[in-house]
Design an enzyme around this catalytic site. Sequence first.
Site, PDB file in Angstrom:
ATOM      1  N   LYS A 280       3.654  -8.136   2.702  1.00 23.62           N
ATOM      2  CA  LYS A 280       3.208  -7.310   3.830  1.00 23.62           C
ATOM      3  C   LYS A 280       2.134  -6.365   3.300  1.00 23.62           C
ATOM      4  O   LYS A 280       2.380  -5.604   2.372  1.00 23.62           O
ATOM      5  CB  LYS A 280       4.403  -6.535   4.390  1.00 23.62           C
ATOM      6  CG  LYS A 280       4.149  -5.856   5.721  1.00 23.62           C
ATOM      7  CD  LYS A 280       4.258  -6.862   6.869  1.00 23.62           C
ATOM      8  CE  LYS A 280       4.299  -6.147   8.200  1.00 23.62           C
ATOM      9  NZ  LYS A 280       5.589  -5.469   8.416  1.00 23.62           N
ATOM     10  N   HIS A 281       0.942  -6.432   3.884  1.00 19.54           N
ATOM     11  CA  HIS A 281      -0.164  -5.566   3.471  1.00 19.54           C
ATOM     12  C   HIS A 281      -0.413  -5.657   1.964  1.00 19.54           C
ATOM     13  O   HIS A 281      -0.552  -4.649   1.271  1.00 19.54           O
ATOM     14  CB  HIS A 281       0.095  -4.121   3.888  1.00 19.54           C
ATOM     15  CG  HIS A 281       0.318  -3.967   5.356  1.00 19.54           C
ATOM     16  ND1 HIS A 281      -0.577  -4.425   6.299  1.00 19.54           N
ATOM     17  CD2 HIS A 281       1.345  -3.423   6.057  1.00 19.54           C
ATOM     18  CE1 HIS A 281      -0.124  -4.167   7.524  1.00 19.54           C
ATOM     19  NE2 HIS A 281       1.053  -3.573   7.400  1.00 19.54           N
ATOM     20  N   ASN A 423       0.917   2.908  -8.180  1.00 13.83           N
ATOM     21  CA  ASN A 423       1.946   2.790  -9.194  1.00 13.83           C
ATOM     22  C   ASN A 423       3.080   1.927  -8.671  1.00 13.83           C
ATOM     23  O   ASN A 423       3.458   2.046  -7.502  1.00 13.83           O
ATOM     24  CB  ASN A 423       2.482   4.166  -9.584  1.00 13.83           C
ATOM     25  CG  ASN A 423       1.510   4.951 -10.437  1.00 13.83           C
ATOM     26  OD1 ASN A 423       0.866   4.396 -11.311  1.00 13.83           O
ATOM     27  ND2 ASN A 423       1.414   6.250 -10.181  1.00 13.83           N
ATOM     28  N   HIS A 522      -4.869  -2.295  -8.560  1.00 12.89           N
ATOM     29  CA  HIS A 522      -5.425  -1.294  -7.645  1.00 12.89           C
ATOM     30  C   HIS A 522      -6.004  -1.955  -6.399  1.00 12.89           C
ATOM     31  O   HIS A 522      -6.387  -3.098  -6.430  1.00 12.89           O
ATOM     32  CB  HIS A 522      -6.513  -0.484  -8.337  1.00 12.89           C
ATOM     33  CG  HIS A 522      -5.952   0.467  -9.354  1.00 12.89           C
ATOM     34  ND1 HIS A 522      -5.212   1.569  -9.029  1.00 12.89           N
ATOM     35  CD2 HIS A 522      -6.019   0.459 -10.714  1.00 12.89           C
ATOM     36  CE1 HIS A 522      -4.857   2.223 -10.122  1.00 12.89           C
ATOM     37  NE2 HIS A 522      -5.324   1.558 -11.158  1.00 12.89           N
TER      38      HIS A 522
END
Length: 522
Positions: A280-281, A423, A522
């Site tokens: 999801k996302h 993180n 990231h």
Amino acid sequence: MGTIKRALISVSDKTGVVAFAQALHRFGIEILSTGGTAKLLAEAGIPVIEVADYTGFPEMLDGRLKTLHPKIHGGLLGRRDLPEHVAQMAEHGIPPIDLLAVNLYPFEATVARPDCRLEDAIEQIDIGGPTMLRAAAKNHQAVTVVVDAADYERVLHEMERTGGAVGAELRFELARKVFEHTARYDGAIANYLGSVRADGGRDPFPHTLNLQFERVQAMRYGENPHQRAAFYCDPGAADSGIAGARQLQGKELSFNNVADLDAALALVQEFQEPACAIIKHANPCGAASAASLADAYERAFACDPLSAFGGIIAFNRPLDEATAQALLRQFMEAVIAPEVTPEAATVLSGKKNVRVLATGALGRPADSAWDYKRVRGGLLVQDADLRRLRDDDLGVVTERAPTAEELADLRFAWAVVKHVRSNAIVYARAGQTLGIGAGQMSRVDAARFGALKAQDAGHDLTGCALASDAFFPFRDGIDAAARAGVRAIIQPGGSIRDEEVIQAANEHGIAMVFTGVRHFKH
């Protein structure tokens, strides 16, 4: 639309060329050719005129000079609709050439060989081929140009339909394909030469970077409705992953669907045993491995049923009927697997809007690849994070070593945490994620959030393993893990406070392993 009367064929890759030339001969077309292609066609009984005989100028310089002649390029470039061009061609004895079939020396294949020397690469830089291709493509209003053997049949079909001519629409498409092809070819040469050092070594990244991607799909919009978008694939890897997947049913793929499907596939490819990932996302909200695919799905879904709503689901085994039946319990955007059995397809057909895709055999992930990130005014390029955990990566740093069961849990959690946005913290046990803390600004918050998600889903973290994508900068993350019930931790290490962190683990009786490898995402 003029009938084709004269063709020049000179190909490095001779796939299908004999059949193509035979068909042209049946149309009564005069065929010019060079070197090995002319020899091959003559041996097949096809009348062919050597270019050297046609131009009256011998092939020389070890074949480097054979088609660079006004009689060739004039025949390709001369415009039939301009009387002055026609007159000049007639004055200098330059007949028109109406069709050109050329493909280029195998430069990319040559430089891909580990034993390729600079002189080998230089010899595979084609000069005459690109020059003829560009000339013919520029004059596509009169000349049909074929750079891909896959287009031979299309050209012949058109000629059958029209009595020996090729229409303007196909000529333009083929010309565009030529410029795309020569751009890729020149880009490959520049990339290679730009990486060669004076001492004969190779830099990992070239002086300039030339990339070429082909549009697969124009999308309704991008991440948001006000953004335009399209999906492009790498021609060199178009048969792998999401770019090569077949959509079996469902609505058109969206920009976000493609990104999430790719993330889901990358995660399930980490495992040898049957595995499922729910994304999801761009973050996993559940992942598991098990003896059966259906069980892997049930355990992945159980990690965070709330977040799984509207998720993307990936499997590393063919999707079977039992697993498809289990999928009906949730709302999902898309499902992807190597294959989908007919029985599973029937089950999912009741959810007609769900996108169902089959990739074909996944195989092993590539050993090397590049990853790109666009920034304003430039592009960041790096090696993709394909590093897998090795036995010699594992270093026990605490008084207590992990048990065999804990070590298996640590390995599983480490495989998952690599695919979680930083993180990142992953709680796991027995091949199942129990809680995931993703994208937090502090590591201790990621640990707390992951534990909270596990608690909300009803999971007991007592005795579980924890993976952290980067080192713990303070002992507070270890204290938070201990309060949650964690008994084993895997992390890269490397903090200036490692001793403080190790001491905290020892105080709590936690076994901790350092890998020396970080997996920021990231």
